[in-house]
Design an enzyme around this catalytic site. Structure first.
Site, short mmCIF file in Angstrom:
data_model
loop_
_atom_site.label_atom_id
_atom_site.label_comp_id
_atom_site.label_asym_id
_atom_site.label_seq_id
_atom_site.Cartn_x
_atom_site.Cartn_y
_atom_site.Cartn_z
N TRP A 9 0.82 -1.22 0.00
CA TRP A 9 0.00 0.00 0.00
C TRP A 9 0.86 1.27 0.00
O TRP A 9 0.32 2.37 -0.14
CB TRP A 9 -0.91 0.02 1.23
N HIS A 94 13.05 -2.30 -1.01
CA HIS A 94 12.23 -1.77 -2.11
C HIS A 94 12.99 -0.63 -2.79
O HIS A 94 13.67 0.16 -2.12
CB HIS A 94 10.89 -1.29 -1.56
N GLU A 150 11.51 -6.36 -9.37
CA GLU A 150 10.71 -5.18 -9.72
C GLU A 150 11.58 -4.21 -10.50
O GLU A 150 12.29 -3.39 -9.90
CB GLU A 150 10.25 -4.46 -8.45
#
Ligand code: PGA
Length: 225
Positions: A9, A94, A150
């Site tokens: 989120w 990330h 990613e």
């Protein structure tokens, strides 16, 4: 093994009421899904409230943690705190943490080791093959570690989707062949989700923007189950 679908989120939504509504709505939508594991990673401040929700479906994860257990580290959250709260997963490394908070490979490796030692399951993000080489090789063999590929260029950043071509993602998956369980992330939506699993060969998905819309997120889950 069941596919793993992780919702990141990021720094959303703005209120606890919205976070609860989104979590409940996803929970209702995926209630009957048995053949995939679903993990929601909300901001830290919503974790305890969402953990108190019954039944505990989907599972919960954090978007980061520090490497120390306790002490003078203002603003940080330790892996042990998360574990004690009942959190099961943590996303580490990330690309947004690398970009905005200067996280280096050394810091990420320390976080991964500490999180695994505390008994958390780690989703370790990489943007390309060189990032994997930087992950300490002993870490890669841990059972509780899942790699998430990613490509930074594919991360929507909340703007228009810009997915990585499936053939390119497939090549990356092949270059990670030694690793049995890898997630794909970056502009995943209900249109392309199945391709990353069936055509590119990934074992699950890490979903940002599309996870903030419960209808879209539930469609993604259903598309690959
Ligand atoms: P996105 O984000 O799905 O919005 O591209 C993915 C991520 O950054 O984890």
């Amino acid at each position: 093994m069941k596919p793993l679908i992780v919702a990141n989120w990021k720094m959303n939504p703005a209120t606890l009421a919205e976070a609860k509504a989104l979590f409940d709505s996803v929970g209702r939508g995926v209630k009957t899904i048995k053949n995939s594991d679903i993990v929601i990673c909300p901001p830290f401040v919503y974790l305890s409230e969402l953990l108190a929700t019954k039944p505990k479906l989907p599972k919960l994860g954090s978007q980061d943690c520090f490497w120390e257990e306790a002490g003078p580290f203002t603003g940080e959250i330790s892996p042990k705190m998360l574990k004690n709260l009942g959190v099961e997963y943590v996303i580490l490394g990330h690309s947004e943490r690398r970009r905005w908070f200067g996280e280096t490979e050394e810091m990420i490796n320390k976080k991964i080791k500490a999180a695994l030692a505390a008994g958390l399951k780690v989703i370790a993000c990489i943007s390309d093959a060189k990032d994997v080489r930087h992950l300490a090789s002993n870490i890669l063999k841990k059972r509780n570690l899942v790699v998430a590929f990613e490509p930074s260029s594919a991360i929507s950043g909340g703007g228009p989707f810009r997915p990585c071509p499936v053939e390119e993602a497939k090549k990356m998956r092949q270059s990670l062949a030694f690793y049995p369980f890898v997630l794909y992330g970056g502009s995943v939506n209900s249109e392309n989700a199945r391709d990353y699993i069936e055509r590119a060969g990934f074992q699950g998905l890490l979903i940002g923007q599309a996870s903030l819309n419960s209808k879209e997120f539930i469609e993604i889950v259903k598309a690959i189950c």
